[in-house]
Scaffold this active site. Structure first.
Site, mmCIF file in Angstrom:
data_model
loop_
_atom_site.group_PDB
_atom_site.id
_atom_site.type_symbol
_atom_site.label_atom_id
_atom_site.label_comp_id
_atom_site.label_asym_id
_atom_site.label_seq_id
_atom_site.Cartn_x
_atom_site.Cartn_y
_atom_site.Cartn_z
ATOM 1 N N HIS A 72 0.855 -1.194 0.000
ATOM 2 C CA HIS A 72 0.000 0.000 0.000
ATOM 3 C C HIS A 72 0.890 1.242 0.000
ATOM 4 C CE1 HIS A 72 -4.013 -1.730 0.288
ATOM 5 N NE2 HIS A 72 -3.471 -2.683 1.019
ATOM 6 N N ASP A 123 -5.988 -12.862 1.258
ATOM 7 C CA ASP A 123 -6.533 -11.538 1.545
ATOM 8 C C ASP A 123 -8.046 -11.659 1.746
ATOM 9 O OD1 ASP A 123 -6.424 -8.813 2.058
ATOM 10 O OD2 ASP A 123 -6.536 -8.222 -0.043
ATOM 11 N N GLY A 152 -10.379 -6.836 -1.058
ATOM 12 C CA GLY A 152 -9.969 -8.160 -0.620
ATOM 13 C C GLY A 152 -10.548 -9.215 -1.534
#
Length: 374
Positions: free
Chosen positions: A186, A264, A299
């Site tokens: 990120h 995720d 996700g």
């Protein structure tokens, strides 16, 4: 003890093997005798998977239900699909949520809930520009209180995903020196910033390609540095996050010893539900793709079994290599390679029998068989 057609061991596939268990561990593996009356399992025996990035499953999101009971529910949902160990993942949230999550993991371990290996804090020290589905209002620079929380020795195994433009190399070194597994993600960091973070102690990258500075010829970005340097990398192989050919590039560049399959997974994983609340928005499911209403990927509803299947069927990777990336490599990254991640004498007897379609016919957790469907 039992006999199995094929067993995946550190030496590769072994045919017609007798597996002997004792006290929840593998005592020995050797060629089956010519004459025996032992149970025989037809299929391929592979080690249990380890998911180092799982936000939820079975209808539960860790951020929303930060308790040992919630962790038990998430673990039970993913166990049906071959995950025998996980790092429950808290995405960017306030300090109270981080404290609650840490306490929940401590309590879960004290209560002996199987499969909870530690905790993964994905954020809050991220880049607003590459925040993805993370809430911008909680993204911040590290505080002393948060550093103290992560370095609490009672917490056990800890992973943290951070952006090197938000958390300094001094912070990264402090975390690394404390034994924390520092991953980069990120982030819109330059290649120079990423290299400096690795030199300071970071060891890997969170969901390679997604939510990070991209590879360009004169600006390699986080993707380029990840592919070029020796470091671990998680990859979401669901057909939505990363194109299969980009997955193949990663597998070839880094090899099975550094690539890790991750889910995720969000609350919708291992359920048939199509919508769940998420902070001040919601997550919608369209087939197997999860997004917020504005179309941002949120996700996945991936399971580790499907991640392995996709790696084999979509990317052309041999089953043994896909399993290594789902079990052996994450165990090594966490420092648990002498306990988990492979079928070998002395290791915990977490493994499963896969049929020809890569469905789970039987699963063993600490040596105890439990019928599974996956």
């Amino acid at each position: 003890m039992f006999v199995c057609d094929y067993v995946l061991t550190p030496q590769g596939w072994l045919h017609n093997q007798q597996v002997i268990l004792e006290h929840g561990r593998v005592k020995a593996i050797h060629d089956a005798p010519a004459q025996h009356d032992l149970p025989v399992y037809h299929g391929r025996l592979v080690p249990g998977f380890i998911d180092v990035q799982v936000n939820g499953g079975g209808g539960v999101l860790f951020n929303q239900e930060r308790s040992p009971k919630a962790l038990q529910q998430i673990m039970a949902a993913h166990l049906k699909y071959g995950t025998t160990g996980m790092m429950p993942t808290l995405i960017t949230d306030n300090v109270e949520a981080m404290l609650d999550a840490a306490q929940a993991v401590k309590d879960a371990k004290q209560q002996g809930i199987p499969g909870i290996l530690g905790v993964h804090f994905e954020g809050p020290w991220l880049s607003v520009k590459r925040k993805g589905v993370h809430s911008e209002k909680y993204i911040r620079e590290p505080s002393d209180a948060e550093l103290a929380l992560l370095t609490d020795p009672e917490l056990g195994l800890v992973m943290v995903t951070l952006a090197p433009e938000t958390a300094s190399t001094q912070v990264i070194k402090k975390l690394s020196d404390a034994g924390i597994k520092v991953f980069l993600g990120h982030s819109d960091a330059s290649a120079e910033q990423v290299n400096a973070a690795l030199d300071a102690g970071a060891i890997g990258f969170t969901h390679l390609y997604n939510a990070m500075s991209q590879l360009h010829s004169r600006a390699p970005g986080m993707v380029g540095v990840c592919l070029a340097r020796d470091a671990y990398a998680g990859l979401i192989v669901d057909g939505y996050h990363v194109d299969p050919q980009a997955c193949q590039i990663a597998f070839r560049a880094k090899g099975k010893q550094q690539m890790m399959l991750v889910t995720d997974a969000m609350a919708l994983a291992a359920t048939d539900a199509t919508e769940v609340p998420f902070f001040d928005t919601k997550i919608l499911r369209d087939g197997d793709k999860l997004t917020t209403p504005d179309g941002t990927l949120a996700g996945s509803c991936l399971t580790m079994l499907d991640a392995v299947r996709n790696t084999v069927n979509m990317c052309g990777v041999p089953l043994a290599d896909a399993v290594e990336m789902a079990a052996t490599t994450p165990a090594k990254m966490l420092g648990l390679e002498h306990e988990f991640g492979c079928i070998a004498a002395g290791h915990v007897a977490n493994f499963m029998l896969l049929d020809e379609h890569l469905n789970i016919a039987q699963l063993w957790l600490h040596g105890e068989p439990t019928q599974q469907e996956g």
